[in-house]
Design a protein around this motif. Structure first.
Motif, mmCIF file in Angstrom:
data_model
loop_
_atom_site.group_PDB
_atom_site.id
_atom_site.type_symbol
_atom_site.label_atom_id
_atom_site.label_comp_id
_atom_site.label_asym_id
_atom_site.label_seq_id
_atom_site.Cartn_x
_atom_site.Cartn_y
_atom_site.Cartn_z
ATOM 1 N N LYS A 120 0.848 -1.200 0.000
ATOM 2 C CA LYS A 120 0.000 0.000 0.000
ATOM 3 C C LYS A 120 0.877 1.240 0.000
ATOM 4 O O LYS A 120 2.043 1.197 0.378
ATOM 5 C CB LYS A 120 -0.894 0.008 1.257
ATOM 6 N N ARG A 121 0.296 2.359 -0.387
ATOM 7 C CA ARG A 121 1.035 3.621 -0.350
ATOM 8 C C ARG A 121 1.179 4.080 1.095
ATOM 9 O O ARG A 121 0.257 3.968 1.893
ATOM 10 C CB ARG A 121 0.303 4.686 -1.148
ATOM 11 N N SER A 122 2.379 4.591 1.408
ATOM 12 C CA SER A 122 2.610 5.011 2.785
ATOM 13 C C SER A 122 3.079 6.455 2.890
ATOM 14 O O SER A 122 3.283 6.947 3.988
ATOM 15 C CB SER A 122 3.655 4.097 3.427
ATOM 16 N N GLY A 123 3.271 7.121 1.780
ATOM 17 C CA GLY A 123 3.758 8.498 1.825
ATOM 18 C C GLY A 123 5.267 8.591 1.887
ATOM 19 O O GLY A 123 5.829 9.673 1.821
ATOM 20 N N HIS A 145 9.171 6.446 0.755
ATOM 21 C CA HIS A 145 9.718 5.659 -0.354
ATOM 22 C C HIS A 145 9.402 4.170 -0.186
ATOM 23 O O HIS A 145 9.203 3.458 -1.160
ATOM 24 C CB HIS A 145 11.232 5.881 -0.439
ATOM 25 N N PRO A 171 7.005 1.139 0.738
ATOM 26 C CA PRO A 171 5.558 0.930 0.826
ATOM 27 C C PRO A 171 5.163 0.235 2.129
ATOM 28 O O PRO A 171 5.962 -0.435 2.769
ATOM 29 C CB PRO A 171 5.262 0.038 -0.375
#
Length: 127
Positions: A28-31, A33, A35
């Motif tokens: 998932k995207r974590s904000g 670099h 994930p």
């Protein structure tokens, strides 16, 4: 609240249990670099419990501890062939000395000089 004996029995039961799980991995995207990893249980789920232990007799136990001799030692040894640390086969090839003068090498091309009609431009002369 469970007694100490019940807690000890639960710990020993947990130590004799093998858990079999199958997970799917999602990134998932974590904000940042890197994930965020999310695991979701997707497959079969088993709890294997060891209920009794029966040791083999000494002769059978010793036989199970014997290590097999490697296959490459059983085969006839060939010269200049060895095995690497990971079991890769490495060999050394010996060749006769080559005579460089008799090899069929590509002849070097020499540019034509200014003598001999036009310097080799290939245009064909003309008017």
């Amino acid at each position: 609240r469970p007694s100490a004996a019940a807690a000890a029995a639960a710990d020993s039961a947990r130590a004799r249990t093998m858990y079999f799980r199958h997970y799917g991995v999602r990134f998932k995207r974590s904000g940042t670099h890197v994930p965020r990893v999310q695991l979701t249980e997707i497959g079969p789920r088993f709890d294997f419990a060891l209920r009794r232990v029966h040791m083999a007799d000494d002769a059978l136990y010793r036989q199970t501890l014997k290590l097999p001799t490697p296959v490459y030692k059983q085969q006839q040894r060939t010269k200049n062939v060895s095995r690497g640390a990971l079991g890769d086969r490495m060999g050394r090839v010996h060749m006769h000395r080559q005579e460089v003068e008799q090899l069929a090498l590509k002849k070097p091309k020499v540019k034509k000089g200014a003598k001999g009609g036009g310097g080799g431009g290939g245009g064909g002369g003309g008017k």
